[in-house]
Design an enzyme around this catalytic site. Structure first.
Site, short mmCIF file in Angstrom:
data_model
loop_
_atom_site.label_atom_id
_atom_site.label_comp_id
_atom_site.label_asym_id
_atom_site.label_seq_id
_atom_site.Cartn_x
_atom_site.Cartn_y
_atom_site.Cartn_z
N ASP A 195 -64.15 66.18 -28.88
CA ASP A 195 -62.73 65.83 -28.79
C ASP A 195 -62.13 66.23 -27.45
OD1 ASP A 195 -60.41 64.71 -29.84
OD2 ASP A 195 -59.69 66.64 -30.59
N ASN A 205 -60.45 56.23 -36.33
CA ASN A 205 -60.20 55.87 -34.93
C ASN A 205 -59.89 54.38 -34.76
OD1 ASN A 205 -62.58 58.31 -33.66
ND2 ASN A 205 -60.36 58.47 -33.80
C1 IPE Z 1 -62.24 63.30 -34.15
O1 IPE Z 1 -61.27 63.34 -33.17
C2 IPE Z 1 -63.09 62.07 -33.98
C3 IPE Z 1 -64.04 62.10 -32.87
C4 IPE Z 1 -64.22 63.10 -32.06
C5 IPE Z 1 -64.82 60.89 -32.71
P1 IPE Z 1 -59.82 62.72 -33.36
O2 IPE Z 1 -59.13 62.87 -32.07
O3 IPE Z 1 -59.91 61.36 -33.92
O4 IPE Z 1 -59.19 63.67 -34.48
P2 IPE Z 1 -57.68 64.04 -34.78
O5 IPE Z 1 -56.91 62.76 -34.92
O6 IPE Z 1 -57.18 64.86 -33.64
O7 IPE Z 1 -57.73 64.86 -36.02
C1 IPE Z 2 -62.56 62.09 -28.61
O1 IPE Z 2 -61.55 62.17 -27.68
C2 IPE Z 2 -63.28 60.77 -28.58
C3 IPE Z 2 -62.92 59.88 -29.68
C4 IPE Z 2 -62.14 60.17 -30.68
C5 IPE Z 2 -63.49 58.54 -29.64
P1 IPE Z 2 -60.09 61.64 -27.99
O2 IPE Z 2 -60.01 60.21 -27.62
O3 IPE Z 2 -59.68 61.95 -29.38
O4 IPE Z 2 -59.24 62.51 -26.97
P2 IPE Z 2 -57.84 63.21 -27.23
O5 IPE Z 2 -58.02 64.06 -28.45
O6 IPE Z 2 -56.85 62.13 -27.45
O7 IPE Z 2 -57.60 64.00 -26.01
MG MG Z 3 -58.77 63.54 -30.26
#
Ligand code: IPE
Ligand code: IPE
Ligand code: MG
Length: 233
Positions: free
Chosen positions: A13, A61
């Protein structure tokens, strides 16, 4: 001290924030995150970790903009096709966890192709959680259990917490060490069943900056935990 973990999970993340805090588009963070994953997969293999499960894209997502979802899907296809040679050279077997619906056909084709081409690799397993949800996985497993009970393949009294694993997307051992980068302290629906006694390592570092040195710190943290599994010492 615990031995090196057999199964490590990573909730990768913070890609988006890594990019926006530098005035870049979120996609730049995903691209950099891809490079980090490449380094960590090799590093984990060299450390003797047998299974690395990574959260690449959750079922939730899909709530993101079409632009971001499309970028991520294209990036995944790029990796599956372009990095195949390196993955094979490292002896990494790629498997996927998640639902196929509603993934794009070209994504599914690239996934199927890399699974087929790496199926005999023996060094370690890279389990890519794509269109993955931990609750969905448990629900889908229950449907499979029901089918097996109806077909007389298993008696309902035989089902237990150990043999339930084989109904999950991949029949892998439980997660020993679960890492979440990017400051949040939550599971976000990642490998709920497999994480039941996982040691959890949270770090503020955004995933693109989570390189070998900090991965080693997470391993150190794990090695020094007292794992009791409900027992008393
Ligand atoms: C979890 O991260 C999913 C992945 C790392 C692929 P998210 O960014 O989607 O999670 P939340 O929304 O902060 O809980
Ligand atoms: C994790 O990074 C990757 C995916 C969820 C695909 P994020 O895209 O959630 O990055 P932040 O949390 O918005 O910084
Ligand atoms: Mg995230």
């Amino acid at each position: 001290m615990n031995k090196i973990p057999k199964h490590v999970g990573i909730i990768m993340d913070g890609n988006g924030r890594w990019a926006t805090e530098q005035g870049l588009k979120r996609s730049a963070g995903h691209k950099e995150g891809g490079k980090t994953l490449e380094k960590l997969a090799k590093h984990a293999k060299n450390l003797g970790i047998k299974i690395l499960s990574v959260y690449a894209f959750s079922t939730d997502n899909f709530k993101r903009s079409k632009e971001e979802v499309d970028y991520l899907m294209n990036l995944l296809i790029y990796y599956f096709n372009e990095k195949l040679e390196t993955i094979c050279k490292e002896g990494i077997k790629v498997v996927f966890s998640g639902r196929r619906e509603p993934l794009r056909k070209d994504v599914l084709m690239a996934m199927d192709s890399i699974v087929k081409k790496t199926k005999d690799n023996k060094e370690c397993i890279l389990n890519i959680c794509l269109n993955y949800g931990g609750q969905e996985e448990i629900v889908d497993a229950i449907v499979k259990v029901h089918e097996d009970i109806t077909a007389g393949k298993i008696d309902k009294n035989e089902l237990n917490r150990e043999n339930f694993f084989k109904y999950l997307y991949q029949d892998l051992p439980p997660i020993d060490l679960l890492i979440r980068t990017g400051r949040e302290h939550r599971l976000s629906n990642f490998m709920l069943y497999q994480s039941y006694y996982a040691e959890i390592y949270f770090t503020d570092t955004y995933f693109p900056d989570f390189l070998e040195k900090e991965f080693d710190e997470a391993i150190d943290y794990y090695e020094n935990r007292d794992r009791r599994f409900g027992n008393v010492k």
